[in-house]
Design an enzyme around this catalytic site. Structure first.
Site, PDB file in Angstrom:
ATOM      1  N   LYS B  79       1.663  26.297  -4.320  1.00  0.00           N
ATOM      2  CA  LYS B  79       1.847  25.524  -3.085  1.00  0.00           C
ATOM      3  C   LYS B  79       2.881  24.422  -3.328  1.00  0.00           C
ATOM      4  CE  LYS B  79      -0.993  23.073   0.395  1.00  0.00           C
ATOM      5  NZ  LYS B  79      -2.353  22.587   0.712  1.00  0.00           N
ATOM      6  N   SER B 154      -4.033  23.895   5.249  1.00  0.00           N
ATOM      7  CA  SER B 154      -2.613  23.702   5.045  1.00  0.00           C
ATOM      8  C   SER B 154      -1.996  24.669   4.018  1.00  0.00           C
ATOM      9  CB  SER B 154      -2.347  22.273   4.580  1.00  0.00           C
ATOM     10  OG  SER B 154      -2.945  22.032   3.327  1.00  0.00           O
ATOM     11  N   SER B 178      -8.321  23.125   3.237  1.00  0.00           N
ATOM     12  CA  SER B 178      -6.972  23.689   3.172  1.00  0.00           C
ATOM     13  C   SER B 178      -6.793  24.879   2.244  1.00  0.00           C
ATOM     14  CB  SER B 178      -5.969  22.606   2.789  1.00  0.00           C
ATOM     15  OG  SER B 178      -5.657  21.814   3.907  1.00  0.00           O
TER      16      SER B 178
END
Lengths: 478, 486
Positions: B79, B154, B178
């Site tokens: 990420k 997210s 997330s």
């Protein structure tokens, strides 16, 4: 109306740990800009702080020496404001739970002891510096140097217990002595390792309530603090008497103009939006650790002074002068190691050495005359190798060159003449050449004796043993 | 089966047995990326050149018979809020769009020790603030199961990359759901470990007391393997806990006999999505069949979770994001007259609307005069929420709930209504507030063939219990084997 001042001081002292408070970078002063930095202290995305345990140890030492209660648990908090010298735009500090609270410091003012309260001591990180010029060259805009960012900083907040600028000065001097004795800070106001802000207000004598205070900043010496307070108190009294209302504000001291100027009012003051620092766990001080630190606390000036009086039979005054500064006390003790006349050593240090150092603007640790050399000099006097007067000449040479006293004596041919035959011969010559003075002496003018003595010393370039000269001269004149 | 479609444990076997090389696997994954990335848009940055260098070095190590990590040669996606030295780390924000990491996050060093291959940095909601990956400065990521729906957020890029076989596994971060919510949306396995289990050093902070890095994988076994790699005490993270990490693969046993599973009534309310409820209830029945004892429990402060979260997380974020000011790195406004204007314009132009909204919320909640009513009160309620779980775990070993109230919703459906968007995390937020671990895994599909997620929670540092339940469920279902058609 008569007024009195109410003064409280906030002192920031950099702790002399090797590395910064939350990372491994060096804390050394004076390096090239931004060479002592890493992702952590310059606030790169994603970094986390790790607390330097030595910083906690130093602040606990200080807390104990200042009679504070060390909290079993303290916590860090974020103090938020935007400024380019603060890379994260928040300072990791302490707010609701400082390391310690409720202490005091006894200070001497005009021969009296006054106990001044200490509200709290907390730990925080220092900010960087903005440079507006490089060397003497003005630059376009401002540069940021983050070497200082993250140097551990201890904030010591006093109670509003001081009533005069002199007391504030005495407090700072005493506090500096404690920090130096503990060896936790360099306490150098010029390099910024010690900083002081003052809160001051006035009130009519007899009134209990405090007046409206001003915070005065930007003083760069203890004398500066005293002067700024003197000015500010006068200003507030005059303003009050002129019917003005004192407003709560921050004022800057201008050392050149010797005035304070308003920087911002209370309405413009920051809302720092403190909240507990989530990246650090609370600092837990266990009883055992506290006891260990207490055990290892060094002797402080007051205790040392008492010991000097007892152990070396020094007068109160001498002991006070010698112990006011840790390095001077250490110099003294090294000088008298195995030496039988501590009072003589005290005299030489207090009178000659400190005066010379002062004139040369040097610290005692920079003295070229080492304690061992000074002891040797004292021993030469005691043995009668040189007179006390000659010793002063030797001392001056030693102060400049750092040579051993014997060598200076030898090089300059300063060995004292104590041989009675040799001295008697010189005296004969002097008496012959100064028959008039001899007459005067015999006629009852005792002052003539000193003149004749002076002539003998002059003829021997001061090397004649004054005791011997005196003895023989008296014999000859009878 | 194509190499890119396999799990990490399958590929590891093949690489160890020298049936395939890391370079072959890496090639396969990049071919897949070439084929589907234009549709999915999971990545912000691809590290192709470097990935092949890494793969080659690892192949040589294997060839030379040198010892290698358990996940040697496996391509992984990271990420874009974790620092990987030399690569951009943007947090999908304009303000960090040009920022190149000068250091490695601890988890990157750990993965390097495992000899893993870094494929690229994945898209996310800006600074991890969102539940749909729609707030990214670099554009949206699309759900591989239906390109008109969101992948969750997210960590939407990480979840989509694994779901679309553009990565064998991925790392995400979870502050309020997330990792789990996008895992649920994309039909994969996502674990948020216990707070303090995985180092946060190098993870760009959103809300420091809630953030945690965790694996996004194709099955439970891969999740355990990746946890073995990243769960470690780190002295660079003061909130990291010094408890030795177990071998999580040891908990991959099918037997649930005697295990007590709690079903919190507050998570099954009238009006909830029927398909989600049905799938989760069926999953619970299956667990019961495997020997688990099912008990209804109560977590009485559940209704306050969202409110508490939306005070605490923005408060911490408002301070954490203060450093992006254009002074030291990142985006700086080209035309500012003075310092104040530089701050205001840099941040005004550099942050997107959702990030600004949260900075303002947090700044407000911490302001003098409001602190006690908001921040302090929220902290107190957070303690009550923690206590709820502590009390529950006195009676049960695990808690099972839906991961999200619905399957993935349509792109743009909630962008105009922040509150509706925030409700996507209604079932996941409590776990972060309590600091406990939780995993999401596929437990069915809607009639539109969108994945549904099952959430399994356990007490602090009881990831092994979660793996046990998850593995037992997975071994008796085939949901994880389903692939989106791209």
């Amino acid at each position: 109306m008569n007024y009195e001042a109410v003064i409280g001081l906030e002192v920031h002292a950099q702790l002399k740990t090797k590395s910064k408070i939350f990372c491994g970078c060096s804390t050394q002063f004076g390096a090239e800009p931004n060479t002592q930095t890493c992702p952590v202290c310059i606030g790169m995305p994603g970094v986390l702080p790790v607390l330097n345990k030595t910083a906690i140890e130093y602040i606990i030492k200080t807390s104990l020496a200042l009679n504070c209660r060390v909290n079993p648990m303290s916590r860090f908090a974020r103090k938020q404001y935007f400024y380019p010298d603060l890379p994260k735009n928040y300072q990791i500090s302490q707010y609701e739970q400082p390391v310690s609270e409720h202490g005091y410091l006894d200070v001497q003012v005009d021969g009296n002891t006054k106990r001044l309260g200490i509200t709290r001591i907390h730990l925080e990180e220092d900010a960087g510096k903005l440079l507006h010029e490089v060397g003497s060259r003005q630059i376009d805009g401002s540069y940021v140097d983050l070497n200082r960012t993250g140097v551990p900083l201890m904030e010591i907040v006093s109670e509003p217990d001081m009533r005069t600028p002199q007391e504030a000065y005495a407090y700072l001097t005493a506090l500096k002595s404690v920090l130096e004795y503990l060896d936790v800070s360099d306490c150098n106001m010029e390099e910024g390792s010690l900083r002081c802000d003052a809160n001051v207000s006035i009130r009519p004598i007899g009134q209990k309530e405090f007046g409206t205070k001003a915070e005065v900043k930007n003083m760069n010496s203890f004398k500066g603090v005293q002067k700024a307070l003197e000015y500010e108190i006068e200003r507030q009294i005059k303003a009050t008497e002129d019917g003005e209302r004192i407003v709560q504000e921050t004022r800057l001291w201008d050392a050149d103009k010797e005035m304070t100027f308003s920087m911002r009012s209370k309405e413009e003051a920051h809302d720092y939006r403190y909240f507990p620092e989530p990246d650090l766990v609370p600092v837990v001080v266990e009883e055992k650790w506290l006891a260990e630190i207490k055990q290892a606390l060094p002797e402080l000036s007051e205790q040392k002074k008492e010991r000097f009086i007892k152990e070396y039979h020094l007068p109160d005054y001498d002991a006070g002068v010698l112990t006011a500064d840790r390095t001077i006390s250490e110099y003294f003790e090294n000088t008298v190691k195995g030496y039988a006349n501590p009072k003589a050593a005290s005299n030489w240090i207090m009178v000659e050495l400190l005066a010379q150092l002062n004139a040369a603007n040097k610290n005692i640790t920079e003295s070229l005359i080492t304690p061992v050399h000074l002891r040797m000099l004292l021993e030469l006097i005691d043995k009668g190798t040189i007179s006390g007067k000659i010793a002063k000449t030797v001392f001056e040479e030693m102060f400049i060159s750092g040579k051993m006293p014997e060598i200076v004596v030898k090089e300059k041919g300063l060995v004292q003449i104590s041989d009675e035959g040799a001295i008697a011969k010189v005296i004969e010559e002097v008496l012959t050449a100064n028959a008039k003075s001899v007459e005067e002496y015999k006629a009852g003018k005792t002052a003539a004796m000193n003149f004749l003595l002076g002539q003998v010393m002059k003829k021997t370039q001061g090397k004649a043993n004054p005791g011997v000269v005196n003895k023989i001269l008296k014999e000859k004149l009878i | 089966m194509e190499l890119f479609a396999m799990t990490a444990h399958e590929l590891s076997e093949k690489i160890k047995n020298k049936e395939v090389t890391s370079q072959e696997v890496t090639t396969s994954v990049f071919q897949r990326i070439d084929a589907v990335e234009p549709k999915v848009k999971a990545y912000v940055t691809l590290l192709k050149e470097n990935a092949f260098k890494q793969a080659e070095a690892i192949d040589q190590k294997i060839k030379a018979g040198e010892p290698t990590g358990a996940l040697a040669g496996i391509p992984i996606a990271i990420k874009d809020n974790m620092n990987l030295k030399g690569a951009k780390c943007t947090c999908s924000s304009k303000i960090l769009s040009n920022f190149i990491s000068p250091y490695n996050a601890t988890i990157i060093d750990l993965l390097k020790k495992q000899d893993m291959v870094f494929i690229g940095k994945t898209n996310m909601d800006e600074f991890a603030m969102g539940s749909s990956t729609e707030t990214s400065y670099f554009g949206k990521t699309y759900n591989p199961w239906n390109l008109e729906t969101i992948p969750g957020g997210s960590s939407g890029g990480s979840a989509a990359s694994v779901s679309a076989d553009e990565a064998i596994m991925a790392l995400g971060s979870d502050t309020g759901g997330s990792i789990r919510q996008p895992a649920s949306c994309c039909g994969i396995v996502g674990l948020k470990p216990t707070y303090g289990r995985v180092s946060r050093f190098g993870l760009v902070a959103f809300a420091s007391s809630l953030d945690q890095i965790g694996p996004l994988t194709k099955d439970v076994q891969d999740s355990a393997l990746l946890m073995n790699a990243i769960a470690a005490y780190d002295q660079n993270d003061s909130t990291s806990v010094n408890i030795p990490a177990p071998d999580y693969t040891k908990s991959l046993v099918k037997d649930l006999t005697g295990l007590k599973i709690g079903i919190p009534k507050e998570y099954f309310v009238a009006g909830m999505d029927k398909e989600v409820e049905q799938s989760v209830r069926e999953a619970i029945k299956l667990l019961e069949k495997q020997g688990a004892k099912i008990m209804e429990i109560s977590l009485p402060h559940t209704e306050y979770c969202l409110a508490v979260y939306y005070i605490l997380a923005p408060s911490e974020a408002s301070a954490n994001l203060a450093r992006y000011d254009g002074v030291k790195y990142g985006y700086r406004t080209p035309d500012a007259k003075d310092l104040l204007e530089q701050y205001e314009k840099t941040r005004g132009e550099g942050f997107g609307p959702e990030v600004k909204r949260r900075i303002m919320l947090g700044t407000y909640a911490l302001s003098s005069g409001y602190y006690d009513a908001y921040y302090l009160k929220a902290q107190k309620v957070r303690t009550l929420i923690k206590n709820d779980f502590e009390e529950a775990f006195k009676h049960v070993d695990a808690i099972v709930t839906p991961t999200a109230p619905t399957a993935a919703f349509k792109i743009g459906e909630k962008t105009d209504n922040p509150l509706q968007m925030y409700l996507s995390d209604i079932f996941t937020i409590s776990v972060n507030l309590a600091g406990i671990p939780a995993l999401s895994m596929p437990c069915g599909f809607t009639k539109n063939r969108m994945p549904i997620g099952l959430q399994i929670m356990a007490k602090h540092f009881a990831e092994e219990t979660i793996f046990k339940v998850a593995y037992a469920y997975e071994q008796n279902t085939d949901w994880h084997k389903e692939k989106p058609k791209l």
